[in-house]
Scaffold this motif. Structure first.
Motif, PDB file in Angstrom:
ATOM      1  N   ALA A 419       0.830  -1.210   0.000  1.00  0.00           N
ATOM      2  CA  ALA A 419       0.000   0.000   0.000  1.00  0.00           C
ATOM      3  C   ALA A 419       0.862   1.257   0.000  1.00  0.00           C
ATOM      4  CB  ALA A 419      -0.915  -0.009   1.221  1.00  0.00           C
ATOM      5  N   GLY A 420       0.469   2.217  -0.824  1.00  0.00           N
ATOM      6  CA  GLY A 420       1.122   3.522  -0.839  1.00  0.00           C
ATOM      7  C   GLY A 420       2.425   3.565  -1.613  1.00  0.00           C
ATOM      8  N   LYS A 421       2.967   2.415  -1.989  1.00  0.00           N
ATOM      9  CA  LYS A 421       4.266   2.397  -2.672  1.00  0.00           C
ATOM     10  C   LYS A 421       4.106   2.672  -4.170  1.00  0.00           C
ATOM     11  CE  LYS A 421       6.588   1.195   0.979  1.00  0.00           C
ATOM     12  NZ  LYS A 421       7.366   2.231   1.686  1.00  0.00           N
ATOM     13  N   ARG A 434      -4.620  -2.373  -8.581  1.00  0.00           N
ATOM     14  CA  ARG A 434      -4.334  -3.426  -9.552  1.00  0.00           C
ATOM     15  C   ARG A 434      -3.139  -4.285  -9.122  1.00  0.00           C
ATOM     16  NH1 ARG A 434      -6.182  -6.426 -14.030  1.00  0.00           N
ATOM     17  NH2 ARG A 434      -4.343  -7.249 -15.055  1.00  0.00           N
ATOM     18  N   GLN A 435      -2.099  -3.614  -8.605  1.00  0.00           N
ATOM     19  CA  GLN A 435      -0.888  -4.374  -8.252  1.00  0.00           C
ATOM     20  C   GLN A 435      -0.872  -4.770  -6.773  1.00  0.00           C
ATOM     21  OE1 GLN A 435       2.216  -1.676 -10.232  1.00  0.00           O
ATOM     22  NE2 GLN A 435       2.679  -3.709 -11.055  1.00  0.00           N
ATOM     23  N   GLY A 436      -2.001  -4.548  -6.089  1.00  0.00           N
ATOM     24  CA  GLY A 436      -2.109  -4.815  -4.656  1.00  0.00           C
ATOM     25  C   GLY A 436      -2.914  -3.681  -4.045  1.00  0.00           C
ATOM     26  N   PRO A 437      -3.626  -3.929  -2.937  1.00  0.00           N
ATOM     27  CA  PRO A 437      -4.459  -2.879  -2.361  1.00  0.00           C
ATOM     28  C   PRO A 437      -3.665  -1.583  -2.129  1.00  0.00           C
ATOM     29  CG  PRO A 437      -4.857  -4.970  -1.260  1.00  0.00           C
ATOM     30  CD  PRO A 437      -3.709  -5.192  -2.197  1.00  0.00           C
TER      31      PRO A 437
ATOM     32  N   ASP B  47     -12.652  -2.421  -2.127  1.00  0.00           N
ATOM     33  CA  ASP B  47     -11.684  -1.460  -1.577  1.00  0.00           C
ATOM     34  C   ASP B  47     -12.245  -0.040  -1.476  1.00  0.00           C
ATOM     35  OD1 ASP B  47      -9.886  -3.494  -1.216  1.00  0.00           O
ATOM     36  OD2 ASP B  47      -8.923  -3.206  -3.160  1.00  0.00           O
ATOM     37  N   TRP B  48     -13.376   0.211  -2.109  1.00  0.00           N
ATOM     38  CA  TRP B  48     -14.043   1.502  -1.930  1.00  0.00           C
ATOM     39  C   TRP B  48     -15.008   1.406  -0.747  1.00  0.00           C
ATOM     40  CZ3 TRP B  48     -15.580   2.966  -7.695  1.00  0.00           C
ATOM     41  CH2 TRP B  48     -14.406   3.330  -8.373  1.00  0.00           C
ATOM     42  N   ARG B  49     -15.458   0.189  -0.494  1.00  0.00           N
ATOM     43  CA  ARG B  49     -16.527  -0.023   0.470  1.00  0.00           C
ATOM     44  C   ARG B  49     -16.006  -0.270   1.889  1.00  0.00           C
ATOM     45  NH1 ARG B  49     -20.047  -5.073  -1.179  1.00  0.00           N
ATOM     46  NH2 ARG B  49     -21.217  -5.355   0.744  1.00  0.00           N
ATOM     47  N   PHE B  50     -14.844  -0.915   1.981  1.00  0.00           N
ATOM     48  CA  PHE B  50     -14.285  -1.277   3.296  1.00  0.00           C
ATOM     49  C   PHE B  50     -12.843  -0.794   3.406  1.00  0.00           C
ATOM     50  CE2 PHE B  50     -17.381  -4.586   2.193  1.00  0.00           C
ATOM     51  CZ  PHE B  50     -18.221  -4.538   3.302  1.00  0.00           C
ATOM     52  N   GLU B  52      -8.847  -1.172   5.347  1.00  0.00           N
ATOM     53  CA  GLU B  52      -7.924  -2.316   5.467  1.00  0.00           C
ATOM     54  C   GLU B  52      -8.384  -3.294   6.545  1.00  0.00           C
ATOM     55  OE1 GLU B  52      -7.257   1.069   4.795  1.00  0.00           O
ATOM     56  OE2 GLU B  52      -5.794   1.129   6.434  1.00  0.00           O
ATOM     57  N   ASN B  53      -9.121  -2.761   7.542  1.00  0.00           N
ATOM     58  CA  ASN B  53      -9.566  -3.634   8.635  1.00  0.00           C
ATOM     59  C   ASN B  53     -10.990  -4.141   8.438  1.00  0.00           C
ATOM     60  OD1 ASN B  53      -7.080  -3.083   9.941  1.00  0.00           O
ATOM     61  ND2 ASN B  53      -7.930  -1.096  10.549  1.00  0.00           N
TER      62      ASN B  53
END
Ligand code: SF4
Lengths: 471, 196
Positions: A419-421, A434-437, B47-50, B52-53
């Motif tokens: 994330a963030g990277k 696409r490449q990870g959350p 990922d828009w709905r929830f 990371e937890n």
């Protein structure tokens, strides 16, 4: 009235055509993989149907496989289950599988061409949108959904309406350091991520003609990123030489007959297209994307557009994309620190891509802040790279060569960007996550990716090449 | 096998005025490991709905207390990107029967139609009118009639017609299935193979 290349191939594959119905199109080869096929096989079971032409179906495991320690069982349970399911289905239905460990295993769009299965004039489908890659041979090839995978398994045919035809010409001489990936990113940036929707796109012009098969595959691969149904390039000597002698290519008399037919595959001079676009090769810089769809690309020296330059109704989506990427209006990407470099995917993981990167990084070393993954497109590419000693060059440069698969192109298998990277990636999609959350992707060419790995920041490959000429 | 039937619907809508919503947003790749068609609705727009937890994000429309309905209304170029049919399954599994947008990506459109999920393409203007109506009154309804190929905003009576392939229309109204249709032409397929 002449015919387009697309129409010649389409017409040669129409099984039946009735007013008010889509055509029934015959499919020469159906490629399948583990992610989009299980529900289709289930459907066949429920209907009590066999695979209609198992010999024209080819399977591989690519999306969901690890790219290290492939000789060990897959650790992640769901991934293992899905890959095992493919093995089981292929066995039950009599389909050839190039699974993990097989010398032909690899990304489905890399293995078809390298095995000589993909040929001029053919029709190819796969439950994967980048099936457009195979069009580089002068073939009709497109991605389908799982219901259609079931349809093709059951009938070797697909119900399909004929798309409109577009021609995109690129003429002129490319600058040094600019390649096929830059051409296609440039075209998509010009016409947008939806600019090709509803069309079959034929790429033409002397710049396209001058490209190797690998380069042509990179171009056709990303046709879907402008929404096009498929992309194709008329076959020529380059195509014929590439196919010749490959494992499943026709041999002897069959070969001569095939070549004679392939030579008839071009758009007639008076063929009409629904749309024609032209671009100049000289205008194309090394390209990079800054946003969250592949149409959001700029020359590497240019600035990120201002929100105000968009129509009011588009500004919300645009701001959302910039926020996600951690960028702001008018920012320049050149010199921006990055964390990862991914060289791989069905866009840029062929032997030519690896050779080009190896040649460039020879004697150089990656920057400390960057993790680099080089993932070959297939087992054969990996073996070839090792045979040529490219793995040694990569190792010395801090670019470890992994095992074949889709890898960090999609955040599905173990290879994910955190994330963030920021990742400079040679793949084809920069969508959110696409490449990870929450990963952030800059799409670019293999050379731009390699140069950025060396410096640790987004880099203009031309600067490097200039310096190298001086010494 | 029969396809899910779609004829007529009148419902409130869920607005999602974002452009270029790709199938990786609709259903992220890490949820594609399932080998059946069910249960994808739980991970729709994950990922828009929830966060990371796995806590619902309050600002996302599916978590909004007053927006609901059987039709999703989204910005242009909906469903671009990957060919994953899981996107159509997720939308349908969540409970939507139709998606309205001013432009659809090709493969998504086909996948939706194959699953009884109706893609309704309207003009930019009409799309804006729907958004205006639903933001003015969260319970504003639309009516979609497949036979007449029309969509109407119930409160204002504004109406627009939409396109659909006549064959696909017949499939949706009658529950016909593509494979049954192609197999009814099996003789022609075999003739075609012999003639090559
Ligand atoms: S490499 Fe990426 S784009 Fe290509 S088939 Fe695999 S996941 Fe799809």
């Amino acid at each position: 009235m002449g015919q387009t290349l697309f129409d010649k191939i389409w017409d040669a594959h129409v099984v039946s055509s009735s007013e008010g119905f889509p055509d029934i199109l015959y499919i020469d080869t159906h490629f399948i993989h583990e992610v989009t096929s299980p529900q289709a096989f289930d459907g066949l079971r429920q209907r009590g149907l066999p695979v209609f032409r198992p010999k024209q179906t080819v399977a591989t495991a690519d999306h969901n496989v690890p790219t290290i320690d492939q000789h060990l069982p897959i650790k992640e349970e769901l991934s293992r289950y899905q890959v095992d399911m493919l093995t089981k289905n292929c066995k039950e239905f009599g389909v050839e599988l190039y699974g993990l460990g097989h010398p032909y295993q690899g990304i489905v769009h890399v293995i078809g061409p390298e095995l000589g299965i993909t040929r001029p004039g053919g029709t190819y489908v796969c439950g994967d949108s980048h099936t457009s890659t195979h069009g580089a041979f002068g073939a009709i090839a497109f991605g389908i959904g799982t219901s259609q995978v079931e349809q093709v398994l059951a009938t070797q045919c697909l119900l399909q309406s004929r798309p409109k035809r577009m021609k995109i010409e690129v003429n002129g001489k490319l600058q040094k350091g600019v390649g096929a990936k830059d051409i296609i990113l440039y075209i998509i940036a010009q016409i947008s991520a939806a600019g090709g929707t509803g069309y079959a796109v034929e790429y033409a012009g002397d710049t396209i003609r001058s490209l190797s098969m690998e380069g042509r595959m990179t171009i056709c691969n990303m046709s879907i990123e402008m929404g096009a149904r498929c992309g194709l390039i008329a076959p020529d000597e380059t195509t014929i030489n590439y196919v010749k002698g490959r494992e499943f290519a026709p041999k002897g008399e069959e070969w001569d007959k095939a070549v004679a037919y392939w030579k008839t595959l071009y758009s007639d001079a008076d063929a009409s297209f629904d749309e024609v676009l032209s671009f100049k090769a000289e205008d194309i810089e090394p390209m990079i994307t800054y946003g969250t769809n592949p149409g959001m690309g700029i020359g590497v020296t240019q600035h990120v557009p201002e929100t105000a330059s968009f129509e009011a109704k588009e500004q919300g989506s645009y701001k959302k994309a910039l926020d996600y990427m951690g960028l702001h209006d008018d920012e320049t990407l050149l010199g921006k620190p990055i964390d990862y470099v991914f060289i791989g995917s069905c866009t840029n993981s062929r032997i030519e891509d690896l050779r080009q990167v190896a040649e460039f990084v020879k004697g150089k070393h990656k920057a400390d802040n960057v993790t680099v993954w080089v993932v070959p497109g297939s087992k054969q590419v990996q073996q070839q790279a090792i045979a040529e000693g490219l793995d040694k060059i990569f190792d010395a440069a801090g670019f470890p060569l992994r095992e074949p698969g889709c890898s960090a192109c999609l955040g599905m298998n173990e290879d994910k960007i955190p994330a963030g990277k920021y990742c400079v990636s040679t793949s084809n999609r920069n969508f959110e996550g696409r490449q990870g959350p929450n990963s952030r992707t800059f799409l670019a060419s293999p050379l731009t990716a390699a140069a950025s790995a060396i410096t640790g920041v987004v880099t203009d490959i031309r600067e490097f090449l200039k310096e190298e000429e001086l010494v | 096998m029969a396809t899910k039937i779609f004829k007529h619907i009148q419902t409130s809508v869920v607005p999602l005025p974002i452009e270029n919503i790709d199938t990786d947003q609709i259903i992220p790749a890490r949820f594609l490991k399932a080998t059946t068609r069910d249960g994808f609705g739980n991970n729709l727009f994950r990922d828009w709905r929830f966060d990371e937890n796995d806590n619902p994000k309050a600002d996302f429309v599916l978590n909004h207390p007053t927006f609901s309905g059987k039709v999703l209304v989204a910005g242009k170029n909906f469903g671009c990107g990957s060919s994953r049919e899981h996107a159509a399954w997720a939308i349908s599994d969540y409970g939507f029967d139709a998606v309205v947008s001013s432009f659809f990506a090709d493969i998504f459109k086909g996948n939706a139609l194959n699953n009884g999920l109706l893609p309704v393409q309207v003009s930019d203007d009409f799309l804006k009118k729907i958004f205006d109506a639903v933001y003015a009154d969260h319970k504003a309804e639309v009516e979609i009639d497949l036979e007449s190929q029309t969509i109407t905003i119930s409160s204002t009576g504004e109406k627009e017609s939409f396109e659909i392939n006549p064959y696909k229309k017949a499939c949706l109204i009658n529950g016909y299935d593509d494979i049954d249709y192609i197999l009814s032409q099996k003789g022609k397929i075999e003739e075609f193979e012999l003639a090559r």
